[in-house]
Scaffold this active site. Structure first.
Site, PDB file in Angstrom:
ATOM      1  N   LYS A  71     -21.147  38.554 -42.673  1.00  0.00           N
ATOM      2  CA  LYS A  71     -22.127  37.966 -41.750  1.00  0.00           C
ATOM      3  C   LYS A  71     -21.969  38.557 -40.346  1.00  0.00           C
ATOM      4  CE  LYS A  71     -20.584  33.797 -42.577  1.00  0.00           C
ATOM      5  NZ  LYS A  71     -19.569  33.959 -43.634  1.00  0.00           N
TER       6      LYS A  71
ATOM      7  N   ARG B 238     -23.147  25.320 -41.694  1.00  0.00           N
ATOM      8  CA  ARG B 238     -22.197  25.429 -42.794  1.00  0.00           C
ATOM      9  C   ARG B 238     -22.093  24.143 -43.598  1.00  0.00           C
ATOM     10  NH1 ARG B 238     -19.069  29.986 -40.400  1.00  0.00           N
ATOM     11  NH2 ARG B 238     -17.625  30.768 -41.940  1.00  0.00           N
TER      12      ARG B 238
ATOM     13  N   ARG C  22      -9.202  42.647 -43.456  1.00  0.00           N
ATOM     14  CA  ARG C  22      -9.485  42.280 -42.066  1.00  0.00           C
ATOM     15  C   ARG C  22      -8.250  41.651 -41.421  1.00  0.00           C
ATOM     16  NH1 ARG C  22     -14.083  37.884 -41.096  1.00  0.00           N
ATOM     17  NH2 ARG C  22     -12.422  36.512 -41.774  1.00  0.00           N
TER      18      ARG C  22
ATOM     19  N   ARG D 213      -6.436  37.125 -37.066  1.00  0.00           N
ATOM     20  CA  ARG D 213      -7.030  35.834 -37.445  1.00  0.00           C
ATOM     21  C   ARG D 213      -6.124  35.098 -38.419  1.00  0.00           C
ATOM     22  NH1 ARG D 213     -13.472  36.479 -38.083  1.00  0.00           N
ATOM     23  NH2 ARG D 213     -13.031  34.803 -39.550  1.00  0.00           N
TER      24      ARG D 213
ATOM     25  N   ARG E 127     -10.456  28.460 -47.910  1.00  0.00           N
ATOM     26  CA  ARG E 127     -11.759  28.704 -47.282  1.00  0.00           C
ATOM     27  C   ARG E 127     -12.849  28.826 -48.354  1.00  0.00           C
ATOM     28  NH1 ARG E 127     -12.970  32.909 -42.914  1.00  0.00           N
ATOM     29  NH2 ARG E 127     -14.800  31.590 -43.028  1.00  0.00           N
TER      30      ARG E 127
END
Ligand code: B4P
Length: 194
Positions: free
Chosen positions: A14, A89, A128, A134, A145
């Site tokens: 996204k 969300r 990532r 993160r 998640r």
């Protein structure tokens, strides 16, 4: 004004695709993930509250996120339109966004949903995590998640489908090819500026 929701599971691209869409169509980008990370890095009270949830792979409470969005929209009264990245969300967030936009005499025009196999999502998020700093950089948080996504976020697709606004797009191509697929849908509403 043209308003787009970019929807999809964690790591579906996204944020990556939003950058391309923003520069090609000159839309204003609203990423709740970026806004929350900014609050966390500035150690604001909102950031400290959000961090507790984000570190565990959980969604931040609806009231916190909805409050942030309204102010952001008002900052750009002359925008050509907005791209909502990672918001809504939950079904409650989707309903709140509809009400908020109606109050501002506008609406969501299109929802593009990125579809990616779960194994690819995990691979991308681990990749990532190696450089991003993160908290979703390990399999335990990533699993959490994805579980949150299925239980709380997936129903949002049904909500927009019922309103005739949802288009599914395969997101497991290269970044450029995925962008071409997304553009085909956006071009029906808006001409590229770049
Ligand atoms: P977000 O910041 O929204 O991010 P994301 O879902 O992890 O990732 P995204 O889909 O943007 O993937 P990306 O482009 O980075 O959420 C973070 C957290 O914030 C949530 O867990 C939650 O706690 C909180 N939050 C945010 N919004 C909320 C809300 N509305 N309500 C409650 N809580 C909220 O891509 C991932 C990786 O894949 C990158 O490394 C990228 O380079 C790579 N990649 C992308 N496209 C690729 C492709 N086509 N091929 C190969 N690799 C690709």
């Amino acid at each position: 004004m043209f308003n787009l929701v970019l929807f999809g599971p964690p790591g579906s691209g996204k944020g990556t695709q939003s950058e391309n869409i923003v520069s090609t169509y000159n839309l204003q980008h609203i990423s709740t993930g970026d806004l929350l990370r900014d609050e966390v890095s500035r150690h604001t009270p909102l950031g400290s509250e959000a961090k507790k949830y984000m570190d565990q792979g959980m969604l931040v409470p609806d009231e916190v996120v909805i409050g942030m969005i309204s102010g952001k929209i008002d900052e750009h009264p002359d925008a050509r339109g907005f791209i909502f990245d990672g918001f809504p969300r939950t079904r409650h967030q989707a309903e709140a966004l509809d009400k908020l936009l109606e109050f501002k005499n506008t609406k969501i025009d299109l929802v593009l949903s990125l579809e990616i196999p779960e194994a690819e999502l995990t691979k991308r998020l681990l990749g990532r995590g190696e450089t991003s700093g993160r908290s979703d950089d390990n399999e335990e948080v990533i699993k959490k998640r994805i579980k949150e996504y299925h239980s709380k976020t997936q129903p949002v697709a049904g909500y927009y489908n019922d309103h005739g606004k949802l288009e599914n797009v395969k997101g497991d191509h290269s970044i450029a090819d995925t962008f071409k697929l997304l553009s085909k849908h956006i071009n029906k509403y808006l001409l590229p500026v770049n």
